[in-house]
Design an enzyme around this catalytic site. Structure first.
Site, PDB file in Angstrom:
ATOM      1  N   GLU A  10       0.845  -1.213   0.000  1.00  0.00           N
ATOM      2  CA  GLU A  10       0.000   0.000   0.000  1.00  0.00           C
ATOM      3  C   GLU A  10       0.874   1.254   0.000  1.00  0.00           C
ATOM      4  OE1 GLU A  10      -2.490   1.810  -0.104  1.00  0.00           O
ATOM      5  OE2 GLU A  10      -4.350   0.685   0.125  1.00  0.00           O
TER       6      GLU A  10
ATOM      7  N   GLU B 155      -8.870  -5.079  10.424  1.00  0.00           N
ATOM      8  CA  GLU B 155      -9.651  -6.058   9.688  1.00  0.00           C
ATOM      9  C   GLU B 155      -9.779  -7.371  10.436  1.00  0.00           C
ATOM     10  OE1 GLU B 155      -7.218  -3.810   6.491  1.00  0.00           O
ATOM     11  OE2 GLU B 155      -6.961  -4.460   8.575  1.00  0.00           O
TER      12      GLU B 155
ATOM     13  N   ARG C 299      -6.590   1.374  13.683  1.00  0.00           N
ATOM     14  CA  ARG C 299      -5.223   1.587  13.196  1.00  0.00           C
ATOM     15  C   ARG C 299      -5.232   2.708  12.164  1.00  0.00           C
ATOM     16  NH1 ARG C 299      -4.439   0.092   7.986  1.00  0.00           N
ATOM     17  NH2 ARG C 299      -5.661  -1.610   7.067  1.00  0.00           N
TER      18      ARG C 299
ATOM     19  N   ASP D 192      -9.819   1.642  -3.942  1.00  0.00           N
ATOM     20  CA  ASP D 192      -8.834   1.658  -2.866  1.00  0.00           C
ATOM     21  C   ASP D 192      -7.969   2.904  -2.994  1.00  0.00           C
ATOM     22  OD1 ASP D 192      -7.400   0.856  -0.652  1.00  0.00           O
ATOM     23  OD2 ASP D 192      -6.983  -1.157  -1.369  1.00  0.00           O
TER      24      ASP D 192
ATOM     25  N   ASN E 231      -4.540   4.226   8.599  1.00  0.00           N
ATOM     26  CA  ASN E 231      -4.542   3.652   7.257  1.00  0.00           C
ATOM     27  C   ASN E 231      -3.742   4.567   6.338  1.00  0.00           C
ATOM     28  OD1 ASN E 231      -5.294   1.654   5.389  1.00  0.00           O
ATOM     29  ND2 ASN E 231      -6.973   2.902   4.647  1.00  0.00           N
TER      30      ASN E 231
END
Length: 287
Positions: free
Chosen positions: A19, A122, A102, A192, A104
């Site tokens: 990511e 998740e 958390r 995303d 991101n």
């Protein structure tokens, strides 16, 4: 897809959740994170040298820091990263009342503010407790402001399948005039990570969709779709000497054995060239 467009895997990291790609122009290197693999990666395309720093918790983003080094979102903490020593120092913590959250994704605005979102951890890939995340900004004096309890920005809310935009005052950091600029249909995958090109178009990685799409945010029209040989495409950024290459991260977490066999490049980093557009340089955190 146009015949001049080329898709190639340039880094076979096998990331669990690759990511947050970011091109560091001064070093001509690509930075990205592996959220679940708890690593920050740095790769030099010229030498093909790859380095990694372990974070000991999930890491959502990494951005350059004007005073040197980097700033990253690790767990619920925004930390300073000294690459040479691999040391991390916590600067500030967010969502103290939500220990299961958390950090991101995170980006820097033209004034050097860091804007970062949080989300619930998740339970399984793309399966999380909804409406737990917020959008925060952090200034050079480490003051933290919570802007929204349900995220927006030029922002993607993956689970609602929407790409959202709003007016942003760079002087005050205030947000307003929220509007949806694109909405995916059920079954098309999840929007995303994304980036902007120099013409103001959005490039969005479609998780579980195996592609990157180009959106005109003014008209809400999808102008281009580029397929990749992996289904879990996660984010993208422009890079290279002229910012003409689009780098795309991907994930391997959540693939079953059969899917993994069919997608040996899952978790790798891809480069798309020949797009005929340029991106914009990354910005640095002023703290």
């Amino acid at each position: 897809m146009m015949s001049s467009v080329k898709v190639e895997c340039v880094l076979k990291t096998g990331a669990m959740i690759g990511e947050g790609p970011l091109w560091e122009d001064s070093q001509q290197t690509l930075m990205f994170v592996d959220i679940a693999g708890q690593k920050i990666h740095r790769w030099n395309p010229s030498t093909n040298q790859s380095e990694a720093v372990e974070t000991e918790d999930s890491v959502g983003f990494v951005v350059p820091r004007r005073s040197g080094g980097y700033v990253a979102g690790v767990g619920r903490s925004i930390v300073a990263v000294d690459w040479s020593t691999q040391m991390m120092t916590s600067l500030v913590e967010v969502d103290e009342d939500k220990p299961n959250n958390r950090l991101n994704d995170g980006k820097v605005d033209p004034r050097g503010r860091l804007l970062a979102g949080t989300m619930a951890r998740e339970e399984r890939p793309a399966e999380i407790q909804r409406q737990q995340g917020s959008l925060f900004s952090v200034t050079s004096d480490l003051s933290v402001t919570k802007h929204l309890t349900q995220k927006t920005f030029f922002y993607i809310d993956s689970l609602s399948l929407t790409v959202v935009a709003f007016d942003y005052d760079t002087d005050s950091g205030r947000l307003g005039n929220r509007r949806v600029v694109y909405h995916l249909a059920e079954g098309e995958g999840l929007p995303d990570g994304m980036t902007l090109d120099a013409d103001g178009c959005l490039w969005v990685a479609i998780y579980n969709g195996g592609r990157v799409i180009k959106i005109d945010p003014e008209t809400g029209v999808c102008l281009q779709s580029i397929s990749l040989p992996v289904t879990k495409t996660t984010s993208c950024c422009f890079g290279g000497p002229d910012f003409c290459d689009l780098y795309v991260t991907s994930a391997s977490l959540g693939l079953d054995q059969s899917e993994s066999c069919k997608q040996p490049l899952a978790g790798g980093v891809f480069r798309i060239s020949g797009l005929g557009v340029r991106g914009c340089a990354s910005l640095s955190f002023s703290g």
